[in-house]
Motif scaffolding. Structure first.
Motif, PDB file in Angstrom:
ATOM      1  N   ASP A  36       0.836  -1.197   0.000  1.00  0.00           N
ATOM      2  CA  ASP A  36       0.000   0.000   0.000  1.00  0.00           C
ATOM      3  C   ASP A  36       0.871   1.247   0.000  1.00  0.00           C
ATOM      4  O   ASP A  36       1.918   1.303   0.653  1.00  0.00           O
ATOM      5  N   GLN A  44      -9.390   3.764   2.791  1.00  0.00           N
ATOM      6  CA  GLN A  44     -10.224   4.944   3.108  1.00  0.00           C
ATOM      7  C   GLN A  44     -10.659   4.946   4.573  1.00  0.00           C
ATOM      8  O   GLN A  44     -10.834   6.009   5.175  1.00  0.00           O
ATOM      9  N   TYR A  49     -12.017   8.092   7.486  1.00  0.00           N
ATOM     10  CA  TYR A  49     -13.072   8.095   8.508  1.00  0.00           C
ATOM     11  C   TYR A  49     -12.900   7.019   9.585  1.00  0.00           C
ATOM     12  O   TYR A  49     -13.808   6.242   9.847  1.00  0.00           O
ATOM     13  N   ASP A  56     -23.550  -1.174   7.760  1.00  0.00           N
ATOM     14  CA  ASP A  56     -23.983  -2.178   6.777  1.00  0.00           C
ATOM     15  C   ASP A  56     -22.972  -3.300   6.590  1.00  0.00           C
ATOM     16  O   ASP A  56     -22.786  -3.819   5.498  1.00  0.00           O
ATOM     17  N   VAL A  89       2.845   1.035  -5.887  1.00  0.00           N
ATOM     18  CA  VAL A  89       3.205   0.145  -6.999  1.00  0.00           C
ATOM     19  C   VAL A  89       3.116   0.957  -8.283  1.00  0.00           C
ATOM     20  O   VAL A  89       2.103   1.608  -8.556  1.00  0.00           O
ATOM     21  N   ASP A 290     -13.488  -0.993  -4.713  1.00  0.00           N
ATOM     22  CA  ASP A 290     -13.878   0.262  -5.368  1.00  0.00           C
ATOM     23  C   ASP A 290     -13.208   0.501  -6.714  1.00  0.00           C
ATOM     24  O   ASP A 290     -13.686   1.307  -7.507  1.00  0.00           O
ATOM     25  N   ILE A 301     -18.244  -1.801   0.953  1.00  0.00           N
ATOM     26  CA  ILE A 301     -17.292  -2.763   1.519  1.00  0.00           C
ATOM     27  C   ILE A 301     -17.847  -4.187   1.351  1.00  0.00           C
ATOM     28  O   ILE A 301     -17.152  -5.111   0.943  1.00  0.00           O
TER      29      ILE A 301
HETATM   30  P1  FAD Z   1      -9.740   1.574  -0.318  1.00  0.00           P
HETATM   31  O1  FAD Z   1     -10.321   1.577   1.041  1.00  0.00           O
HETATM   32  O2  FAD Z   1      -9.802   2.840  -1.103  1.00  0.00           O
HETATM   33  O3  FAD Z   1      -8.223   1.109  -0.219  1.00  0.00           O
HETATM   34  C1  FAD Z   1      -7.419   1.077  -1.370  1.00  0.00           C
HETATM   35  C2  FAD Z   1      -5.969   1.179  -0.998  1.00  0.00           C
HETATM   36  O4  FAD Z   1      -5.191   0.945  -2.170  1.00  0.00           O
HETATM   37  C3  FAD Z   1      -5.558   2.557  -0.491  1.00  0.00           C
HETATM   38  O5  FAD Z   1      -5.024   2.445   0.811  1.00  0.00           O
HETATM   39  C4  FAD Z   1      -4.527   3.044  -1.508  1.00  0.00           C
HETATM   40  O6  FAD Z   1      -3.449   3.758  -0.899  1.00  0.00           O
HETATM   41  C5  FAD Z   1      -4.026   1.733  -2.111  1.00  0.00           C
HETATM   42  N1  FAD Z   1      -3.487   1.891  -3.465  1.00  0.00           N
HETATM   43  C6  FAD Z   1      -4.112   2.318  -4.586  1.00  0.00           C
HETATM   44  N2  FAD Z   1      -3.290   2.321  -5.639  1.00  0.00           N
HETATM   45  C7  FAD Z   1      -2.091   1.871  -5.173  1.00  0.00           C
HETATM   46  C8  FAD Z   1      -0.814   1.661  -5.775  1.00  0.00           C
HETATM   47  N3  FAD Z   1      -0.586   1.895  -7.081  1.00  0.00           N
HETATM   48  N4  FAD Z   1       0.189   1.213  -4.990  1.00  0.00           N
HETATM   49  C9  FAD Z   1      -0.007   0.961  -3.659  1.00  0.00           C
HETATM   50  N5  FAD Z   1      -1.192   1.154  -3.043  1.00  0.00           N
HETATM   51  C10 FAD Z   1      -2.213   1.603  -3.794  1.00  0.00           C
HETATM   52  N6  FAD Z   1     -18.830   1.815   2.478  1.00  0.00           N
HETATM   53  C11 FAD Z   1     -19.679   0.991   3.159  1.00  0.00           C
HETATM   54  O7  FAD Z   1     -19.841  -0.165   2.783  1.00  0.00           O
HETATM   55  N7  FAD Z   1     -20.346   1.457   4.264  1.00  0.00           N
HETATM   56  C12 FAD Z   1     -20.191   2.734   4.751  1.00  0.00           C
HETATM   57  O8  FAD Z   1     -20.808   3.123   5.739  1.00  0.00           O
HETATM   58  C13 FAD Z   1     -19.280   3.602   4.054  1.00  0.00           C
HETATM   59  N8  FAD Z   1     -19.068   4.876   4.483  1.00  0.00           N
HETATM   60  C14 FAD Z   1     -18.186   5.667   3.813  1.00  0.00           C
HETATM   61  C15 FAD Z   1     -17.938   6.969   4.282  1.00  0.00           C
HETATM   62  C16 FAD Z   1     -17.029   7.785   3.639  1.00  0.00           C
HETATM   63  C17 FAD Z   1     -16.786   9.170   4.175  1.00  0.00           C
HETATM   64  C18 FAD Z   1     -16.348   7.310   2.487  1.00  0.00           C
HETATM   65  C19 FAD Z   1     -15.352   8.186   1.778  1.00  0.00           C
HETATM   66  C20 FAD Z   1     -16.594   6.034   2.000  1.00  0.00           C
HETATM   67  C21 FAD Z   1     -17.512   5.194   2.649  1.00  0.00           C
HETATM   68  N9  FAD Z   1     -17.761   3.899   2.192  1.00  0.00           N
HETATM   69  C22 FAD Z   1     -18.615   3.095   2.899  1.00  0.00           C
HETATM   70  C23 FAD Z   1     -17.101   3.359   0.991  1.00  0.00           C
HETATM   71  C24 FAD Z   1     -15.924   2.433   1.428  1.00  0.00           C
HETATM   72  O9  FAD Z   1     -15.007   3.184   2.216  1.00  0.00           O
HETATM   73  C25 FAD Z   1     -15.232   1.852   0.214  1.00  0.00           C
HETATM   74  O10 FAD Z   1     -16.167   1.099  -0.510  1.00  0.00           O
HETATM   75  C26 FAD Z   1     -14.060   0.954   0.662  1.00  0.00           C
HETATM   76  O11 FAD Z   1     -13.060   1.696   1.324  1.00  0.00           O
HETATM   77  C27 FAD Z   1     -13.445   0.257  -0.549  1.00  0.00           C
HETATM   78  O12 FAD Z   1     -12.408  -0.538  -0.071  1.00  0.00           O
HETATM   79  P2  FAD Z   1     -11.163  -0.917  -0.997  1.00  0.00           P
HETATM   80  O13 FAD Z   1     -10.331  -1.844  -0.156  1.00  0.00           O
HETATM   81  O14 FAD Z   1     -11.663  -1.340  -2.314  1.00  0.00           O
HETATM   82  O15 FAD Z   1     -10.401   0.472  -1.254  1.00  0.00           O
END
Ligand code: FAD
Length: 338
Positions: A36, A44, A49, A56, A89, A290, A301
């Protein structure tokens, strides 16, 4: 030169979906390495947050984002994943035998047999203040947009800029590490937690932190390495301060970044996948959470967790085309006890 890290599945992104992918892959006995760009896990949830309740997640009527990440880390502990944090990466190379090399901006090489992109909204990039020639001092020459290792600032003279939680938290922490800490903030009140703002004011009253309000860092100076900054007050008065490091902390914004240049099928800044197994247009590379898109996609999530389970099955079949895997429940398969 750094040693090459070897694993079965390399997961890009330590957000909730990337972390849960370690669990699903672990059930199939696939070893995982997680990379990461941020210095901490949680994506995120940790960065944006950590104290917000989430309602959920099945089985949790309410869970704080930070606690969910803590629990996911506990859940994957039995599978002994390895991590490279604080490194983005940049690119991949497909080797003749079908395996991959992933390369980070800091020169780390990961040799893996399949890749799972769980990059969320992309890697978080710092919001940079508009200061002329700031980039001259990036890359270890005195300007830092993140604190990866606080020890790197031991006994230094620091100027931190910002008014949010990061600026307050690091001012408090680094006051006990650095020789001198000056916090510069353009307003008179802070956006960060009231409790942290109070602590910074107490440190200022105790003479342990310099607090410069209603001001901005306007210029950076140095020959090769940063040695001073100019602070300009809203009144127009300027002060030159000698520093070893300047840490502007104005938040991070996610950008798809280098993954967008990998030749994958991209639509609206997201990676198109086959919902059968969340494979991308490049065999051996999967995308979950995402960062992917398909008809009906929901950026939740919960949906990312489901995608992680199908991705792990897909990667297993890709890696072992001749092996027949019969799905068993975790109680039957047995998750190693902690
Ligand atoms: P992320 O959490 O975005 O993590 C991706 C990671 O990949 C990051 O740490 C980033 O640094 C890393 N990354 C990306 N590209 C690279 C690279 N090239 N090299 C190294 N690292 C990299 N969802 C819900 O289900 N319920 C909720 O109540 C909810 N509330 C939310 C409230 C807020 C304010 C926000 C902003 C979002 C909310 N969401 C909620 C949405 C939820 O946060 C996302 O769906 C979730 O974080 C997606 O997870 P992920 O692991 O796909 O990505």
């Amino acid at each position: 030169m750094k040693d090459v890290i070897t694993t079965d599945l390399c997961i890009i992104g330590a957000g909730p979906v990337g972390l849960f992918a370690v669990f699903e892959a672990g059930l199939l006995k696939l070893r995982c390495h997680v990379v990461d760009a941020l210095p901490q896990v949680g994506g995120q949830l940790s960065e944006i947050y950590p104290k917000k309740p989430i309602y959920d997640i099945p089985g949790y009527p309410e869970v704080l984002a930070g606690d969910l990440i803590h629990n996911l880390m506990r859940q994957i502990e039995p599978f002994h994943p390895t991590f490279t944090l604080g490194e983005r990466v940049e690119r991949f190379e497909k080797l003749e035998d079908g395996s991959f090399h992933l390369l980070t901006a800091d020169g780390t090489v990961i040799h893996c047999r399949a890749i799972c992109i769980a990059g969320g909204l992309g890697s978080f990039e710092p919001r940079k203040p508009a200061i002329e020639e700031l980039d001259r001092f990036e890359g270890g020459r005195g300007v830092h947009y993140m604190v990866r290792d606080p020890e790197a600032f031991r006994d230094q003279r620091l100027v931190i800029a910002g008014g949010g939680d990061s600026a307050l938290d690091w001012t408090i922490f680094l006051a006990g590490v650095a020789k001198e800490v000056t916090l510069v903030h353009r307003g008179t009140t802070f956006r960060g937690a009231a409790d942290s703002a109070e602590k910074v004011k107490d440190l200022h009253d105790a003479g342990k932190v310099n607090l410069v309000l209603s001001s901005n860092v306007s210029h950076v100076h140095g020959n090769g390495h940063l040695d001073a900054v100019t602070i300009t007050a809203n009144s127009g008065a300027t002060t030159r301060v000698a520093v070893d490091s300047f840490i502007p902390l104005f938040g991070l914004t996610p950008k798809l970044g280098p993954i967008g240049e990998w030749g994958l099928d991209i639509e609206d800044d997201a990676v198109r996948v086959n919902t059968l197994d969340y494979s991308t247009s490049v065999p051996g590379i999967y995308a979950i959470g995402d960062i992917n898109t398909y008809p009906g996609k929901l950026k939740l999530i919960l949906c990312g967790f489901h995608e992680a389970a199908l991705m792990a099955q897909g990667a297993y079949h890709y890696l072992f085309p001749d092996k027949k895997y019969v799905l068993k429940y975790t109680t039957v398969n047995g998750v190693p006890t902690l």
